[in-house]
Design a protein around this motif. Structure first.
Motif, mmCIF file in Angstrom:
data_model
loop_
_atom_site.group_PDB
_atom_site.id
_atom_site.type_symbol
_atom_site.label_atom_id
_atom_site.label_comp_id
_atom_site.label_asym_id
_atom_site.label_seq_id
_atom_site.Cartn_x
_atom_site.Cartn_y
_atom_site.Cartn_z
ATOM 1 N N THR A 81 23.794 -43.715 10.018
ATOM 2 C CA THR A 81 23.140 -44.666 10.847
ATOM 3 C C THR A 81 23.653 -44.595 12.342
ATOM 4 O OG1 THR A 81 25.117 -46.150 10.119
ATOM 5 C CG2 THR A 81 22.606 -46.408 9.131
ATOM 6 N N THR A 82 24.669 -43.830 12.587
ATOM 7 C CA THR A 82 25.292 -43.413 13.811
ATOM 8 C C THR A 82 24.684 -42.631 14.549
ATOM 9 O OG1 THR A 82 26.845 -42.194 12.772
ATOM 10 C CG2 THR A 82 27.608 -44.551 13.043
ATOM 11 N N ASP A 83 23.682 -41.927 13.615
ATOM 12 C CA ASP A 83 22.947 -40.766 14.402
ATOM 13 C C ASP A 83 21.848 -41.216 15.192
ATOM 14 O OD1 ASP A 83 23.310 -38.837 11.498
ATOM 15 O OD2 ASP A 83 24.410 -38.785 13.474
ATOM 16 N N VAL A 84 21.495 -42.631 14.961
ATOM 17 C CA VAL A 84 20.357 -43.312 15.727
ATOM 18 C C VAL A 84 20.380 -43.040 17.317
ATOM 19 C CG1 VAL A 84 19.302 -45.595 16.516
ATOM 20 C CG2 VAL A 84 20.037 -45.005 13.795
ATOM 21 N N GLY A 85 19.185 -42.764 17.796
ATOM 22 C CA GLY A 85 19.219 -42.435 19.149
ATOM 23 C C GLY A 85 18.019 -41.649 19.554
ATOM 24 N N THR A 86 18.049 -41.197 20.815
ATOM 25 C CA THR A 86 16.936 -40.302 21.062
ATOM 26 C C THR A 86 17.665 -38.810 21.646
ATOM 27 O OG1 THR A 86 15.428 -42.073 22.134
ATOM 28 C CG2 THR A 86 15.136 -39.750 22.723
ATOM 29 N N TYR A 87 17.101 -37.859 21.201
ATOM 30 C CA TYR A 87 17.652 -36.500 21.444
ATOM 31 C C TYR A 87 16.875 -35.833 22.087
ATOM 32 C CZ TYR A 87 20.772 -37.765 17.528
ATOM 33 O OH TYR A 87 21.714 -38.141 16.735
ATOM 34 N N PHE A 88 17.554 -35.099 23.282
ATOM 35 C CA PHE A 88 16.800 -34.467 24.441
ATOM 36 C C PHE A 88 17.236 -33.158 24.364
ATOM 37 C CE2 PHE A 88 14.373 -37.830 26.702
ATOM 38 C CZ PHE A 88 15.254 -39.078 26.468
ATOM 39 N N CYS A 89 16.388 -32.241 24.842
ATOM 40 C CA CYS A 89 16.715 -30.831 25.008
ATOM 41 C C CYS A 89 16.571 -30.847 26.609
ATOM 42 C CB CYS A 89 15.861 -29.723 24.227
ATOM 43 S SG CYS A 89 14.171 -29.755 24.521
#
Lengths: 111, 116
Positions: A81-89
């Motif tokens: 659940t700590t991986d939640v978020g938006t990942y940008f390259c």
């Protein structure tokens, strides 16, 4: 115009499942960086890849830079659940001085 | 402070007014970026400063937008005659800019602009 595309735009996974986001450019990238933005927060740097075919790992995260330096991926094993978020390259397109960001992949991890 | 500082954190203004957003980068960082992020969207590049070089203004959406960086440190982004479509979070980032490349960007918390 030149841009960096990222897919998928959204991804929902069950906790424990794996997750991958892909980044593609029409132009050779001098380098590729990955950032994570938590909800309500600002982007935070994760890693930078420079060499063709480079692979780097950070615990459950694996980053790859394509042989042609036009694509990259981020793979998370056994999401939490700590991986939640938006990942940008983000990358430098050719000889450009500035950093172009991808559109981002918003990850939701269901407990 | 140790990080990138932006002010104001929130700004509500009326259409047609001018606004100024300030960014104080990490001490010693020669590279400074402004990005714009609309709700749920990605980061749109606006302008880039590197040392004493001419800034890269290629991302500024119109001539209502301008930015300066005084003394190679603090930067101000000015939006004249604001429009509702200017509403967004304006993010500033700095980098050490070593070896002529783009190193890790350190972002500020952003300035949320709302144009009524």
């Amino acid at each position: 115009g030149q841009q960096v595309m990222q897919i998928p735009q959204y991804q929902h996974v069950q906790e424990g499942e794996d997750f991958t986001t892909y980044c593609n450019s029409s132009t050779t990238l001098s380098n590729i960086q990955w950032y994570k933005q938590r909800p309500g927060g600002h982007p935070v740097f994760l890693i930078q890849l420079v060499k063709s075919g480079e692979v780097k790992k950070q615990k459950r995260l694996t980053f790859q830079f394509g042989e042609a330096k036009k694509n990259s991926s981020l793979h998370i094993t056994a999401t939490q659940t700590t991986d939640v978020g938006t990942y940008f390259c983000a990358g430098r397109l050719g000889s450009a001085r500035q950093l172009t960001f991808g559109s981002g992949t918003q990850l939701t991890v269901l407990p | 402070g140790a990080g990138v500082s932006q002010s104001p954190s929130n700004k509500v203004t009326e259409k047609g007014k001018d606004v100024e957003l300030r960014c104080d980068p990490i001490s010693g960082h020669t590279a400074l970026y402004w990005y714009r992020q609309s709700l749920g969207q990605g980061l749109e590049f606006l302008i880039y400063f590197q040392g004493n070089s001419a800034p890269d203004k290629s991302g500024l959406p119109s001539d209502r937008f301008s930015a300066e960086r005084t003394g190679g440190s603090v930067s101000t982004l000015t939006i004249q005659r604001t429009q509702q479509e200017d509403s967004a979070v304006y993010l500033c980032a700095s980098s050490s800019g070593l070896a002529g490349g783009v190193g890790e960007l350190f972002f500020g918390e952003g300035s949320r602009l709302t144009v009524l």
